[in-house]
Design an enzyme around this catalytic site. Structure first.
Site, PDB file in Angstrom:
ATOM      1  N   ASN A 203     -34.945 148.424  98.069  1.00 19.45           N
ATOM      2  CA  ASN A 203     -34.686 148.009  99.449  1.00 19.45           C
ATOM      3  C   ASN A 203     -35.987 148.232 100.209  1.00 19.45           C
ATOM      4  OD1 ASN A 203     -33.870 147.574 102.059  1.00 19.45           O
ATOM      5  ND2 ASN A 203     -32.076 148.888 101.962  1.00 19.45           N
TER       6      ASN A 203
ATOM      7  N   LYS B  22     -37.103 152.027  99.658  1.00 19.27           N
ATOM      8  CA  LYS B  22     -36.014 152.866  99.180  1.00 19.27           C
ATOM      9  C   LYS B  22     -35.612 152.349  97.804  1.00 19.27           C
ATOM     10  CE  LYS B  22     -31.320 154.334 100.506  1.00 19.27           C
ATOM     11  NZ  LYS B  22     -30.203 154.116 101.460  1.00 19.27           N
TER      12      LYS B  22
ATOM     13  N   HIS C 142     -17.365 148.267 108.661  1.00 21.50           N
ATOM     14  CA  HIS C 142     -18.618 148.898 108.222  1.00 21.50           C
ATOM     15  C   HIS C 142     -19.281 149.470 109.472  1.00 21.50           C
ATOM     16  CE1 HIS C 142     -22.396 149.095 105.699  1.00 21.50           C
ATOM     17  NE2 HIS C 142     -22.885 149.232 106.935  1.00 21.50           N
TER      18      HIS C 142
ATOM     19  N   MET D   1     -24.542 158.440 116.733  1.00 22.95           N
ATOM     20  CA  MET D   1     -23.130 158.640 117.032  1.00 22.95           C
ATOM     21  C   MET D   1     -22.753 160.124 117.032  1.00 22.95           C
ATOM     22  SD  MET D   1     -20.019 157.710 117.683  1.00 22.95           S
ATOM     23  CE  MET D   1     -19.869 155.929 117.486  1.00 22.95           C
TER      24      MET D   1
ATOM     25  N   GLY E  20     -21.661 155.277 107.289  1.00 21.81           N
ATOM     26  CA  GLY E  20     -21.823 156.641 107.782  1.00 21.81           C
ATOM     27  C   GLY E  20     -20.831 157.075 108.838  1.00 21.81           C
ATOM     28  N   VAL E  21     -20.673 156.284 109.885  1.00 19.49           N
ATOM     29  CA  VAL E  21     -19.737 156.622 110.954  1.00 19.49           C
ATOM     30  C   VAL E  21     -18.303 156.456 110.473  1.00 19.49           C
ATOM     31  CG1 VAL E  21     -18.937 156.017 113.263  1.00 19.49           C
ATOM     32  CG2 VAL E  21     -21.394 156.015 112.766  1.00 19.49           C
TER      33      VAL E  21
ATOM     34  N   GLU F 271     -23.968 150.060  98.388  1.00 16.67           N
ATOM     35  CA  GLU F 271     -24.650 148.774  98.321  1.00 16.67           C
ATOM     36  C   GLU F 271     -25.613 148.702  97.146  1.00 16.67           C
ATOM     37  OE1 GLU F 271     -25.392 147.169 102.657  1.00 16.67           O
ATOM     38  OE2 GLU F 271     -25.382 149.366 102.693  1.00 16.67           O
TER      39      GLU F 271
END
Length: 374
Positions: free
Chosen positions: A8, A15, A185, A260, A307-308, A361
């Site tokens: 990525n 990454k 998502h 968040m 994540g959230v 992913e």
């Protein structure tokens, strides 16, 4: 051992994961940052690729490199072997994703030089949403102008939505073809998709990843006339408006903080701005849930991921509060459970299965790359 090297590539980072296709276990993962920045030991992506391959060790087991590419336009509806023509098409699509496609392309070219005999596979964020019906992807502007400049809804996070919807079917022990699913998502970037029988039929992101839900720094839905108003009244030019909507809006614009977790902490301490921002965030999610149930004609599963979505217990509970009339409810104890595994958070026997399923992913990219080269 057969391995897929998943890459990525960002504008200043790479990454990566090395995934065994037989066990689907991660043999190695990491991140190279600050590529090309002053004082960095990594002047360019080609150098970065050589550095990370040195860490990998034996390269003989790598059967393909799977690359995340953000925008495939209407050209790509599946994973694609990278050829010179495909490289050229990814470059041309940079007009639709100027912050992402050029960086993705740098990673592809660096990997081709480092591993010239290994197939390179592009997996597009937009591909899964190429099944949207025309009524869902068409914007009501001048048709000739839209066609000339490729203006339509493409949708993003497709790799995640595909993986999570398939995992939901496996978890529920039900055929994917029979499921009506909404996937939320929710990360720094956020999107929602309506998936009917494994097929994406509606999604919140549009021509770019800006449309839809409230995000960390992105506005999501906004009246287009707001931009005209700010240009005329505040004197903001196009670049300033772009920066405003993509980098200085969302939770950051509403609270001064785009994370968040920090916004949630501030709200718990009585910060009125933070609580108001979270109310806007939840309101937008609920609006899409209602709309997508209508599009699907019912709902079997509602899935939180990213994540959230995977970690924010309070957000899940407050977002779905009062939706019992739709068959959607949360079991308090199940929702509070901290786990990295797929799980129910709805009560036993609930008409709609509410799930938390961690996204992956990189694994989905590896699967698609392996399927293509094998």
């Amino acid at each position: 051992m057969n391995q897929i090297f998943v890459v990525n590539s960002g504008s200043s980072s790479i990454k990566y994961q090395l995934i065994d296709v037989e066990t689907e276990e991660v043999a190695l993962s990491g991140l190279i940052e600050r590529i090309g920045e002053p004082g960095s030991a990594t002047p360019d992506h080609e150098t970065g690729m050589r550095q990370l391959l040195d860490k990998v060790g034996s390269l003989q087991n790598i059967i393909a490199v799977g690359h995340r590419v953000v925008h495939g336009g209407s050209l790509f509806d599946s994973a694609t072997l990278v050829t010179d023509e495909v490289e050229s098409q990814i470059h041309e699509l940079s007009a639709l994703a100027p912050l992402h496609n050029p960086a993705n392309l740098q990673g592809i070219r660096a990997a081709k030089k480092a591993l010239p005999d290994v197939p390179q596979v592009a997996v597009f964020d937009t591909a899964f949403h190429q099944t949207l019906p025309s009524a869902a992807y068409t914007y009501a502007i001048d048709a000739e102008l839209a066609a000339k400049h490729q203006v339509r809804r493409y949708g993003f996070h497709g790799t995640s939505h595909k993986y999570v919807s398939e995992q939901a079917a496996i978890f529920l022990h039900r055929p994917l073809a029979q499921l009506k699913t909404i996937v939320l998502h929710l990360g720094n970037g956020a999107s929602v998709a309506a998936i009917d029988g494994g097929v994406s039929v509606e999604t919140s992101m549009g021509m770019t990843p800006l449309e839809g839900l409230v995000m960390g720094t992105r506005s999501g839905d906004v009246d287009p006339a707001v931009l005209i108003h700010l240009h005329r009244q505040a004197g903001l030019d196009f670049d300033e408006l772009d920066t405003l909507l993509n980098r200085h809006s969302g939770l950051l614009g509403l609270t001064g903080n785009g994370d968040m977790r920090d916004v949630q902490d501030a709200a718990s301490r009585g910060d009125a701005k933070a609580e108001a921002a979270l109310a806007v965030y939840r309101h937008r999610v609920r609006r899409y849930i209602g709309a997508y149930i209508a599009h699907l004609g019912g709902l079997d599963a509602l899935v939180f991921t990213a994540g959230v979505g995977e970690n924010n217990v309070l957000l899940r509970r407050r977002t779905l509060a009062g939706l019992e009339f739709l068959g959607i409810s949360i079991d308090h104890d199940r929702n509070e459970l901290v786990s990295k595994k797929a799980r129910f958070i709805s009560p036993e026997g609930s008409p709609v299965a509410v799930l938390v399923i961690p996204t992956n992913e990189e694994l989905e990219i590896a699967r698609q790359a392996h399927a293509l080269v094998s």
